[in-house]
Motif scaffolding. Structure first.
Motif, PDB file in Angstrom:
ATOM      1  N   ASP A 103       1.012  -1.141  -0.068  1.00 45.08           N
ATOM      2  CA  ASP A 103       0.106  -0.224   0.321  1.00 45.08           C
ATOM      3  C   ASP A 103       0.751   1.132   0.131  1.00 45.08           C
ATOM      4  O   ASP A 103       1.862   1.456   0.391  1.00 45.08           O
ATOM      5  N   GLY A 104       0.905   1.626  -0.678  1.00 47.80           N
ATOM      6  CA  GLY A 104       1.134   3.214  -1.069  1.00 47.80           C
ATOM      7  C   GLY A 104       2.198   3.435  -1.954  1.00 47.80           C
ATOM      8  O   GLY A 104       2.981   4.698  -2.089  1.00 47.80           O
ATOM      9  N   GLN A 105       2.980   1.982  -1.712  1.00 52.92           N
ATOM     10  CA  GLN A 105       4.218   2.508  -3.144  1.00 52.92           C
ATOM     11  C   GLN A 105       4.622   1.786  -4.738  1.00 52.92           C
ATOM     12  O   GLN A 105       5.138   1.374  -4.945  1.00 52.92           O
ATOM     13  N   GLU A 106       3.002   1.954  -5.134  1.00 51.39           N
ATOM     14  CA  GLU A 106       2.992   1.875  -6.586  1.00 51.39           C
ATOM     15  C   GLU A 106       3.519   2.842  -7.283  1.00 51.39           C
ATOM     16  O   GLU A 106       4.013   2.327  -8.344  1.00 51.39           O
ATOM     17  N   GLU A 107       3.417   4.182  -6.410  1.00 51.67           N
ATOM     18  CA  GLU A 107       4.255   4.706  -7.647  1.00 51.67           C
ATOM     19  C   GLU A 107       5.568   4.585  -8.099  1.00 51.67           C
ATOM     20  O   GLU A 107       6.352   4.467  -8.473  1.00 51.67           O
ATOM     21  N   GLN A 108       6.997   4.005  -6.257  1.00 51.48           N
ATOM     22  CA  GLN A 108       7.991   4.004  -6.797  1.00 51.48           C
ATOM     23  C   GLN A 108       8.137   2.648  -7.460  1.00 51.48           C
ATOM     24  O   GLN A 108       9.229   2.637  -8.432  1.00 51.48           O
ATOM     25  N   VAL A 109       7.362   1.216  -7.251  1.00 56.29           N
ATOM     26  CA  VAL A 109       7.451   0.082  -8.000  1.00 56.29           C
ATOM     27  C   VAL A 109       7.232   0.518 -10.185  1.00 56.29           C
ATOM     28  O   VAL A 109       7.963   0.291 -11.197  1.00 56.29           O
ATOM     29  N   TYR A 110       6.137   1.294  -9.616  1.00 54.61           N
ATOM     30  CA  TYR A 110       6.367   1.829 -11.626  1.00 54.61           C
ATOM     31  C   TYR A 110       8.113   2.242 -12.485  1.00 54.61           C
ATOM     32  O   TYR A 110       8.024   2.429 -13.238  1.00 54.61           O
ATOM     33  N   ARG A 111       8.094   3.524 -11.372  1.00 59.06           N
ATOM     34  CA  ARG A 111       9.440   4.629 -11.180  1.00 59.06           C
ATOM     35  C   ARG A 111      10.510   3.217 -11.988  1.00 59.06           C
ATOM     36  O   ARG A 111      11.223   3.755 -12.818  1.00 59.06           O
ATOM     37  N   GLY A 112      10.210   2.017 -10.951  1.00 59.06           N
ATOM     38  CA  GLY A 112      11.801   1.442 -10.724  1.00 59.06           C
ATOM     39  C   GLY A 112      11.612   0.631 -11.909  1.00 59.06           C
ATOM     40  O   GLY A 112      12.631   0.164 -12.613  1.00 59.06           O
ATOM     41  N   LEU A 113      10.307  -0.146 -12.272  1.00 57.73           N
ATOM     42  CA  LEU A 113      10.237  -1.138 -13.447  1.00 57.73           C
ATOM     43  C   LEU A 113      10.736  -0.034 -14.938  1.00 57.73           C
ATOM     44  O   LEU A 113      11.183  -0.530 -16.028  1.00 57.73           O
ATOM     45  N   LYS A 114      10.227   1.355 -15.240  1.00 56.50           N
ATOM     46  CA  LYS A 114      10.714   2.374 -16.036  1.00 56.50           C
ATOM     47  C   LYS A 114      12.308   2.243 -15.494  1.00 56.50           C
ATOM     48  O   LYS A 114      13.091   2.304 -17.728  1.00 56.50           O
ATOM     49  N   ALA A 115      12.636   2.911 -14.468  1.00 55.38           N
ATOM     50  CA  ALA A 115      13.987   3.185 -15.018  1.00 55.38           C
ATOM     51  C   ALA A 115      14.772   1.726 -14.855  1.00 55.38           C
ATOM     52  O   ALA A 115      15.804   2.428 -15.732  1.00 55.38           O
ATOM     53  N   ARG A 116      14.024   0.724 -14.644  1.00 57.25           N
ATOM     54  CA  ARG A 116      15.378  -0.747 -15.011  1.00 57.25           C
ATOM     55  C   ARG A 116      15.223  -1.159 -16.437  1.00 57.25           C
ATOM     56  O   ARG A 116      15.459  -2.430 -16.684  1.00 57.25           O
ATOM     57  N   ARG A 117      14.385  -0.762 -16.989  1.00 58.04           N
ATOM     58  CA  ARG A 117      13.833  -0.666 -18.186  1.00 58.04           C
ATOM     59  C   ARG A 117      13.148  -2.240 -19.029  1.00 58.04           C
ATOM     60  O   ARG A 117      13.677  -2.883 -19.280  1.00 58.04           O
ATOM     61  N   ALA A 118      12.889  -2.596 -17.447  1.00 58.86           N
ATOM     62  CA  ALA A 118      12.054  -3.755 -17.087  1.00 58.86           C
ATOM     63  C   ALA A 118      10.873  -4.508 -17.608  1.00 58.86           C
ATOM     64  O   ALA A 118      11.310  -5.065 -18.125  1.00 58.86           O
ATOM     65  N   VAL A 119      10.104  -3.583 -17.836  1.00 57.96           N
ATOM     66  CA  VAL A 119       9.252  -3.907 -19.189  1.00 57.96           C
ATOM     67  C   VAL A 119       9.549  -2.856 -20.385  1.00 57.96           C
ATOM     68  O   VAL A 119       9.396  -1.892 -19.851  1.00 57.96           O
ATOM     69  N   ASP A 120       8.272  -2.862 -21.545  1.00 55.21           N
ATOM     70  CA  ASP A 120       8.033  -1.968 -22.427  1.00 55.21           C
ATOM     71  C   ASP A 120       6.445  -1.221 -22.106  1.00 55.21           C
ATOM     72  O   ASP A 120       6.931  -0.172 -22.623  1.00 55.21           O
ATOM     73  N   GLY A 121       5.931  -1.831 -21.418  1.00 51.66           N
ATOM     74  CA  GLY A 121       4.440  -1.255 -21.025  1.00 51.66           C
ATOM     75  C   GLY A 121       4.320  -2.427 -19.447  1.00 51.66           C
ATOM     76  O   GLY A 121       4.431  -3.048 -19.075  1.00 51.66           O
ATOM     77  N   VAL A 122       2.708  -1.414 -19.097  1.00 49.31           N
ATOM     78  CA  VAL A 122       2.484  -2.161 -18.083  1.00 49.31           C
ATOM     79  C   VAL A 122       0.833  -2.045 -18.462  1.00 49.31           C
ATOM     80  O   VAL A 122       0.044  -1.244 -19.048  1.00 49.31           O
ATOM     81  N   VAL A 123       0.125  -2.619 -17.817  1.00 48.05           N
ATOM     82  CA  VAL A 123      -1.817  -2.768 -17.616  1.00 48.05           C
ATOM     83  C   VAL A 123      -1.877  -2.824 -16.770  1.00 48.05           C
ATOM     84  O   VAL A 123      -1.216  -2.919 -15.109  1.00 48.05           O
ATOM     85  N   VAL A 124      -2.285  -1.110 -16.513  1.00 49.36           N
ATOM     86  CA  VAL A 124      -3.460  -0.859 -15.476  1.00 49.36           C
ATOM     87  C   VAL A 124      -4.671  -1.570 -14.905  1.00 49.36           C
ATOM     88  O   VAL A 124      -5.570  -1.829 -15.741  1.00 49.36           O
ATOM     89  N   HIS A 125      -4.643  -2.352 -13.717  1.00 51.64           N
ATOM     90  CA  HIS A 125      -5.781  -2.921 -13.164  1.00 51.64           C
ATOM     91  C   HIS A 125      -6.607  -2.251 -12.485  1.00 51.64           C
ATOM     92  O   HIS A 125      -5.962  -1.747 -11.412  1.00 51.64           O
ATOM     93  N   GLY A 126      -7.713  -2.456 -12.064  1.00 47.99           N
ATOM     94  CA  GLY A 126      -8.925  -2.289 -10.240  1.00 47.99           C
ATOM     95  C   GLY A 126      -8.586  -0.346 -10.391  1.00 47.99           C
ATOM     96  O   GLY A 126      -8.889   0.089 -10.254  1.00 47.99           O
ATOM     97  N   PRO A 127      -8.925   0.092 -11.675  1.00 51.70           N
ATOM     98  CA  PRO A 127      -8.985   2.004 -11.744  1.00 51.70           C
ATOM     99  C   PRO A 127      -9.701   2.627 -11.093  1.00 51.70           C
ATOM    100  O   PRO A 127     -10.492   1.824 -11.114  1.00 51.70           O
ATOM    101  N   ARG A 128      -9.483   3.168 -10.555  1.00 50.89           N
ATOM    102  CA  ARG A 128     -10.037   3.961  -9.456  1.00 50.89           C
ATOM    103  C   ARG A 128     -10.804   5.458  -9.899  1.00 50.89           C
ATOM    104  O   ARG A 128     -10.636   5.170 -11.203  1.00 50.89           O
ATOM    105  N   LEU A 129     -12.193   5.638  -9.253  1.00 54.11           N
ATOM    106  CA  LEU A 129     -12.317   6.801  -9.743  1.00 54.11           C
ATOM    107  C   LEU A 129     -10.963   8.097  -9.150  1.00 54.11           C
ATOM    108  O   LEU A 129      -9.875   8.324  -8.512  1.00 54.11           O
ATOM    109  N   ASP A 130     -10.825   9.350 -10.942  1.00 56.10           N
ATOM    110  CA  ASP A 130      -9.660   9.895 -11.122  1.00 56.10           C
ATOM    111  C   ASP A 130      -8.632   9.157 -10.577  1.00 56.10           C
ATOM    112  O   ASP A 130      -7.573   9.655  -9.591  1.00 56.10           O
ATOM    113  N   ASP A 131      -8.348   7.799 -11.085  1.00 55.70           N
ATOM    114  CA  ASP A 131      -6.852   7.130 -10.554  1.00 55.70           C
ATOM    115  C   ASP A 131      -5.394   7.997 -10.945  1.00 55.70           C
ATOM    116  O   ASP A 131      -5.173   8.621 -12.265  1.00 55.70           O
ATOM    117  N   SER A 132      -4.913   8.127  -9.991  1.00 52.42           N
ATOM    118  CA  SER A 132      -3.689   9.304 -10.391  1.00 52.42           C
ATOM    119  C   SER A 132      -2.680   8.545 -10.993  1.00 52.42           C
ATOM    120  O   SER A 132      -1.135   8.604 -11.537  1.00 52.42           O
TER     121      SER A 132
END
Length: 343
Positions: A103-132
């Motif tokens: 909880d609260g660590q999603e942003e760091q995970v996404y930034r880490g995937l981007k910085a390490r070039r670990a993935v070429d893209g992502v699927v966002v699951h369970g969108p919330r209202l006005d999802d950040s």
């Protein structure tokens, strides 16, 4: 067999074999076909890591799952979606990476995937209202598609969604046509966009028929069997209980049926039940005739379609954002019938 051994078999350089297998235009057609036939004959599979180094891509797609909803990892709905997406990835030479975020660590995970070039893209699951997450992924430049939609999100994004509002409006209309006016809603968590839209469809149908809204007939939480059971048990204990229920998932509908039967009532006669998301590989809704009347949409097909959208966006970043809205099919089963007559 590795690339060096295959090259020796063919009498070609490793570079030529690699380029032939990766579709480079400078390799003539006859050589490409010869290499492909030999690769099939000797069951050669190129290293994903090596291919990624050659193309500058990770050849992997990320799925970030918040730890607070880790139950979804064994939820048959999530499993079906991943199965459909995974088949598409494999067919296109991509792998799938599942990341668990506290909880609260999603942003760091996404930034880490981007910085390490670990993935070429992502699927966002369970969108919330006005999802950040939508603004975040646009800001860091990581290609993504959303499984669902996010009401209030201002940043552009690609999405695939079921028409949840129309599905629940149609299901409520169906129950009203059967004579039901006391219709309970057993919904998902309503900060999630899909649940918000489902409630909207339900309330819109009731109000259109002049049926007042009753908060005692509305529940929202995790879509579990226990939640379906407890919600139904509580509603049936009301002075004026519902004669019909609309459930947001087959899993909660199973709990609703348990509560109905425990109360000595008969599903489809005393209490009608309609569910959503019943087209699941591991949890079938009967055989030729469905057990539950349902608004049906294949989660597995949605996963495959969404994966195709993401891979297309990765291959061509100039493509406009795709928006795909799927309609659910109303399948009539044994769980619904005319409203019981008042004695």
């Amino acid at each position: 067999m590795n690339l060096k051994q295959l090259s020796q078999k063919l009498g070609l350089s490793q570079t030529t074999v690699s380029r032939a297998l990766n579709g480079y235009p400078e390799v003539n057609e006859a050589t490409r076909l010869r290499v492909e036939r030999a690769a099939a004959q000797y069951q050669y599979r190129p290293s994903t890591r090596a291919k990624g180094l050659a193309t500058g891509k990770a050849l992997a797609i990320g799925h970030v799952i918040p730890i607070s909803t880790k139950h979804e990892m064994v939820n048959p709905i999530f499993g079906d979606f991943i199965a459909g997406a995974g088949e598409t990835y494999a067919r296109n030479g991509y792998e799938m990476i599942l990341s668990i975020a506290a909880d609260g660590q999603e942003e760091q995970v996404y930034r880490g995937l981007k910085a390490r070039r670990a993935v070429d893209g992502v699927v966002v699951h369970g969108p919330r209202l006005d999802d950040s997450r939508i603004t975040l992924l646009n800001d860091i430049g990581l290609p993504f598609v959303v499984h669902g939609r996010s009401s209030g999100a201002s940043s552009p994004y690609a999405w695939l969604d079921v028409n949840n509002r129309h599905a629940f409006q149609r299901a409520t209309d169906f129950l009203i046509d059967l004579g039901h006016t006391r219709i309970g809603l057993i919904n998902g968590m309503e900060f999630m966009d899909f649940a918000h839209r489902r409630r909207d469809g339900y309330t819109k149908a009731l109000l259109a028929h002049g049926i007042p809204l009753d908060p005692d007939l509305m529940r929202s939480s995790e879509m579990t069997e226990v939640f379906g059971y407890q919600s139904t048990r509580d509603m049936l204990a009301l002075d004026n209980p519902p004669t019909a229920l609309l459930c947001a998932s087959l899993i909660s509908a199973l709990g609703a049926r348990r509560a109905v039967e425990e109360a000595g009532l008969v599903m489809g006669r005393d209490v009608s039940i309609i569910t959503h998301d019943d087209d699941l590989s591991y949890l079938k809704n009967g055989d030729d005739i469905p057990i539950f009347t349902a608004t049906r949409s294949s989660v597995r097909a949605a996963g495959a379609r969404l994966a195709e959208m993401l891979l297309a966006a990765i291959a061509d970043p100039t493509l406009p954002h795709q928006h795909v809205l799927l309609e659910a099919e109303l399948m009539v089963g044994r769980s619904t019938g005319p409203a019981p007559r008042k004695e």
